[in-house]
Design a protein around this motif. Structure first.
Motif, mmCIF file in Angstrom:
data_model
loop_
_atom_site.group_PDB
_atom_site.id
_atom_site.type_symbol
_atom_site.label_atom_id
_atom_site.label_comp_id
_atom_site.label_asym_id
_atom_site.label_seq_id
_atom_site.Cartn_x
_atom_site.Cartn_y
_atom_site.Cartn_z
ATOM 1 N N GLN A 110 70.301 -43.625 27.276
ATOM 2 C CA GLN A 110 69.096 -43.956 26.520
ATOM 3 C C GLN A 110 68.103 -42.802 26.448
ATOM 4 O O GLN A 110 67.089 -42.899 25.766
ATOM 5 N N ALA A 111 68.403 -41.695 27.124
ATOM 6 C CA ALA A 111 67.490 -40.549 27.125
ATOM 7 C C ALA A 111 67.392 -39.952 25.724
ATOM 8 O O ALA A 111 68.378 -39.890 24.987
ATOM 9 N N VAL A 112 66.176 -39.489 25.362
ATOM 10 C CA VAL A 112 65.945 -38.995 24.002
ATOM 11 C C VAL A 112 66.042 -37.476 23.907
ATOM 12 O O VAL A 112 66.260 -36.925 22.832
ATOM 13 N N ASP A 113 65.851 -36.766 25.023
ATOM 14 C CA ASP A 113 65.972 -35.314 25.014
ATOM 15 C C ASP A 113 66.282 -34.847 26.434
ATOM 16 O O ASP A 113 66.446 -35.661 27.351
ATOM 17 N N LEU A 114 66.389 -33.543 26.614
ATOM 18 C CA LEU A 114 66.795 -33.024 27.910
ATOM 19 C C LEU A 114 65.807 -33.380 29.013
ATOM 20 O O LEU A 114 66.207 -33.756 30.122
ATOM 21 N N SER A 166 72.515 -25.760 22.614
ATOM 22 C CA SER A 166 73.786 -26.462 22.788
ATOM 23 C C SER A 166 73.857 -27.279 24.068
ATOM 24 O O SER A 166 74.679 -28.185 24.189
ATOM 25 N N ASN A 167 73.004 -26.970 25.056
ATOM 26 C CA ASN A 167 73.021 -27.734 26.303
ATOM 27 C C ASN A 167 72.103 -28.952 26.249
ATOM 28 O O ASN A 167 71.858 -29.600 27.263
ATOM 29 N N GLY A 168 71.585 -29.261 25.062
ATOM 30 C CA GLY A 168 70.738 -30.436 24.912
ATOM 31 C C GLY A 168 69.260 -30.175 25.016
ATOM 32 O O GLY A 168 68.446 -31.053 24.750
ATOM 33 N N ARG A 176 78.775 -36.619 36.867
ATOM 34 C CA ARG A 176 79.791 -36.747 35.820
ATOM 35 C C ARG A 176 79.190 -37.311 34.539
ATOM 36 O O ARG A 176 79.456 -36.804 33.436
ATOM 37 N N TYR A 177 78.361 -38.339 34.665
ATOM 38 C CA TYR A 177 77.766 -38.951 33.476
ATOM 39 C C TYR A 177 76.762 -38.025 32.805
ATOM 40 O O TYR A 177 76.675 -37.982 31.572
ATOM 41 N N VAL A 178 75.995 -37.286 33.588
ATOM 42 C CA VAL A 178 75.062 -36.326 33.007
ATOM 43 C C VAL A 178 75.829 -35.271 32.210
ATOM 44 O O VAL A 178 75.433 -34.892 31.102
ATOM 45 N N SER A 179 76.934 -34.810 32.756
ATOM 46 C CA SER A 179 77.752 -33.814 32.049
ATOM 47 C C SER A 179 78.248 -34.368 30.723
ATOM 48 O O SER A 179 78.204 -33.684 29.683
ATOM 49 N N GLU A 180 78.709 -35.611 30.727
ATOM 50 C CA GLU A 180 79.221 -36.218 29.498
ATOM 51 C C GLU A 180 78.116 -36.349 28.458
ATOM 52 O O GLU A 180 78.328 -36.082 27.272
ATOM 53 N N ILE A 181 76.934 -36.759 28.891
ATOM 54 C CA ILE A 181 75.827 -36.960 27.958
ATOM 55 C C ILE A 181 75.381 -35.631 27.346
ATOM 56 O O ILE A 181 75.153 -35.519 26.145
ATOM 57 N N LEU A 182 75.268 -34.587 28.173
ATOM 58 C CA LEU A 182 74.852 -33.288 27.651
ATOM 59 C C LEU A 182 75.909 -32.696 26.717
ATOM 60 O O LEU A 182 75.571 -32.004 25.752
#
Length: 346
Positions: A98-102, A153-155, A337-343
């Motif tokens: 649900q995060a909108v930006d980095l 590219s990293n969000g 792991r989830y942070v990596s997938e989202i970024l």
């Protein structure tokens, strides 16, 4: 067989002490765990563990508590980290998605890790070094102000407000912004941030002479957005948890709090632990008590992991050595792991 049994006794002492914060005696071990031996055998095993420096008596009672070496032996013999439940994993994934930006990703991540572990959560912003420029956008706000946006590219999204001396509302000015945006994207899309800084000035020469002053202001702001490297930043959450663990620190939590204020120190620590996990091939690194090179953290434990496609940034939790290591390690690994997938999707 005796060595295996003693490790079973050590594991039971660690688990009971983490759960109760009370020194553990032989009778309590026999009552709570199916050791299959006599009380005398358990006492003998505890005596050997104490000689080996894995447990110690905090006072004259019969109870024992793990030492830093005891916690290390326990962690090293974890055959596997118990995974989070399916419901927990789904909740983590949904909350982070649900995060909108980095900045929102980082804020949600540290709050989530702190909530899952009841420890202080630390996260390093992803490094700009391997990031490339995905897109730039210029948005007129009102009159003579516009917003310059750089998406990496990293969000990461960098935004700056530009004040110019011309009215941007007219159709001609709107066309100028569109042209300038297109020229900038043609020049820097796909470039690294450092390459982008070098390439941006040449864009001004491709703009009509009468508009170059305005273009120069915008280009300068875009260059500034790229030049401000924010990889030397960490985010924290859950410091209040330390107040509930005062008795777990040998002297005072003061040195721990001071260390948490030194972001450069935390960045160095996460970097060192990232190298350790990479060298060992383990996704999670653990430093316990005196293993920490930071003086203020010698009474604490740190559990960390790397995240992102390039695994150059770290996140983790910090707390007393009396920590639920299996659950904490599972939470840190899952969140990374989830942070990596989202970024990767941004």
């Amino acid at each position: 067989m005796s060595e295996e049994r003693r490790q079973h006794v050590l594991r039971a002492i660690v688990q009971d002490y983490v759960a109760t914060s009370e020194p553990v005696g032989s009778k309590a071990l026999l009552d709570r765990h199916r050791l299959g031996v006599s009380a005398a055998t358990v006492r003998n095993d505890m005596a050997v563990l104490e000689e080996e420096g894995l447990i110690t008596a905090p006072h004259t009672s019969a109870g024992r508590v793990p030492t830093d070496a005891g916690y290390r032996a326990f962690v090293d013999r974890l055959n596997e980290i118990k995974p989070m439940s399916r419901a927990e994993r789904a909740a983590v994934q949904t909350f982070l998605a649900q995060a909108v930006d980095l900045d929102d990703v980082v804020d949600r991540t540290v709050r989530l890790m702190s909530s899952l572990t009841n420890q202080v959560a630390v996260m390093q912003y992803p490094s700009l070094n391997p990031a490339t420029i995905r897109h730039t956008e210029l948005v007129s706000l009102d009159g003579d102000r516009l917003m310059a946006v750089v998406i990496l590219s990293n969000g990461r999204v960098e935004q700056r407000i530009v004040q110019v001396d011309v009215d941007l509302v007219t159709e001609a000015r709107q066309q100028l912004l569109r042209t300038l945006r297109d020229r900038v994207n043609e020049a820097v899309a796909g470039a690294t941030w450092s390459e982008g800084i070098r390439l941006l000035p040449a864009v001004i020469d491709r703009i009509a002479p009468e508009h170059r002053e305005t273009a120069g202001l915008v280009i300068a702001v875009l260059a500034d957005a790229l030049a401000q490297q924010r990889e030397e930043r960490v985010a924290l959450a859950g410091t209040a948890h330390l107040a509930r663990s005062v008795s777990d620190f040998p002297m005072t939590i003061g040195p721990v709090l001071e260390a948490l204020e030194e972001h450069v120190v935390l960045l160095r620590l996460l970097g060192q632990m990232s190298q350790t996990s990479s060298a060992s091939g383990d996704s999670v690194a653990v430093r316990i008590g005196a293993e920490n090179t930071v003086d203020g953290l010698r009474g604490a434990s740190v559990v960390s992991s790397t995240y992102g496609a390039d695994s150059t940034a770290g996140l983790g939790v910090l707390g007393p050595t009396r920590m639920d290591y299996p659950s904490t390690m599972a939470a840190v690994r899952a969140v990374a792991r989830y942070v990596s997938e989202i970024l990767d999707q941004r």
